[in-house]
Scaffold this active site. Structure first.
Site, PDB file in Angstrom:
ATOM      1  N   HIS A  39       0.826  -1.213   0.000  1.00 57.40           N
ATOM      2  CA  HIS A  39       0.000   0.000   0.000  1.00 57.40           C
ATOM      3  C   HIS A  39       0.855   1.256   0.000  1.00 57.40           C
ATOM      4  O   HIS A  39       2.046   1.202   0.294  1.00 57.40           O
ATOM      5  CB  HIS A  39      -0.977   0.038   1.187  1.00 57.40           C
ATOM      6  CG  HIS A  39      -0.319   0.050   2.527  1.00 57.40           C
ATOM      7  ND1 HIS A  39       0.024  -1.095   3.210  1.00 57.40           N
ATOM      8  CD2 HIS A  39       0.066   1.067   3.337  1.00 57.40           C
ATOM      9  CE1 HIS A  39       0.581  -0.787   4.370  1.00 57.40           C
ATOM     10  NE2 HIS A  39       0.626   0.528   4.473  1.00 57.40           N
ATOM     11  N   HIS A  74       3.967   7.120   3.821  1.00 58.90           N
ATOM     12  CA  HIS A  74       4.911   6.011   3.608  1.00 58.90           C
ATOM     13  C   HIS A  74       4.449   5.103   2.481  1.00 58.90           C
ATOM     14  O   HIS A  74       3.304   5.175   2.042  1.00 58.90           O
ATOM     15  CB  HIS A  74       5.125   5.197   4.890  1.00 58.90           C
ATOM     16  CG  HIS A  74       3.914   4.471   5.415  1.00 58.90           C
ATOM     17  ND1 HIS A  74       3.013   5.031   6.300  1.00 58.90           N
ATOM     18  CD2 HIS A  74       3.453   3.214   5.185  1.00 58.90           C
ATOM     19  CE1 HIS A  74       2.075   4.148   6.586  1.00 58.90           C
ATOM     20  NE2 HIS A  74       2.300   3.031   5.921  1.00 58.90           N
ATOM     21  N   GLU A 102       7.753   1.112   4.918  1.00 51.61           N
ATOM     22  CA  GLU A 102       7.270   0.065   5.806  1.00 51.61           C
ATOM     23  C   GLU A 102       7.502  -1.259   5.082  1.00 51.61           C
ATOM     24  O   GLU A 102       7.177  -1.380   3.895  1.00 51.61           O
ATOM     25  CB  GLU A 102       5.770   0.270   6.060  1.00 51.61           C
ATOM     26  CG  GLU A 102       5.123  -0.796   6.922  1.00 51.61           C
ATOM     27  CD  GLU A 102       3.623  -0.553   7.164  1.00 51.61           C
ATOM     28  OE1 GLU A 102       2.975   0.142   6.356  1.00 51.61           O
ATOM     29  OE2 GLU A 102       3.112  -1.082   8.167  1.00 51.61           O
TER      30      GLU A 102
HETATM   31 CO    CO Z   1       1.263   1.218   6.317  1.00 49.63          CO
END
Ligand code: CO
Length: 134
Positions: A7, A79, A130
């Site tokens: 994502h 992020h 991440e």
């Molecule tokens: Co995330």
């Protein structure tokens, strides 16, 4: 090591406006808001064919998104999340090469119930990364 893009997270000052913008302007499939108190965020998921966008809004006073929105009052990309096969192998490989993992350096349980680590944006050209266990 790196797998799929899981994502992209975008911090937004107004979740309702952001959700409507994605729905109406872009014709996106948008979820309702979901509170994630243990991560200090309310999230709206935008489902795309090949990945998802997470619209993040601060929840509670200690939200990590609060500070970001102070610096970026109109919102901004927070992020990107990449999948890895083994978060422990990936973290060790990164640390061995001198990359900095945020927090105590160990994987934590992320917003999707899977172990994640966050990599220092200064090591990745201004982007917070991440890594999530696949
Ligand atoms: Co995330």
């Amino acid at each position: 090591m790196i797998g799929k893009l899981n994502h992209i997270a975008i911090a937004v000052p107004d979740l309702k406006i952001a959700a409507e913008r994605y729905r109406n302007f872009l014709g996106a499939k948008v979820s309702g808001p979901k509170d994630e108190p243990e991560h200090g965020v309310t999230v709206v998921f935008v489902e795309l064919e090949n990945t998802k966008i997470e619209l993040l809004h601060p929840l509670g006073e200690k939200s990590p998104i609060q500070e970001f929105l102070k610096k970026n009052p109109k919102g901004g990309m927070h992020h990107v999340c990449y999948e890895v096969d083994d978060i422990f192998v990936a973290s060790k490989k990164l640390k061995d090469q001198g990359a900095r993992i945020l927090g105590n350096g160990e994987p934590i349980i992320g917003a999707h119930g899977k172990p994640v680590v966050f990599l220092h944006p200064k090591d990745f050209f201004g982007t917070l990364i991440e890594l999530e266990q696949r």
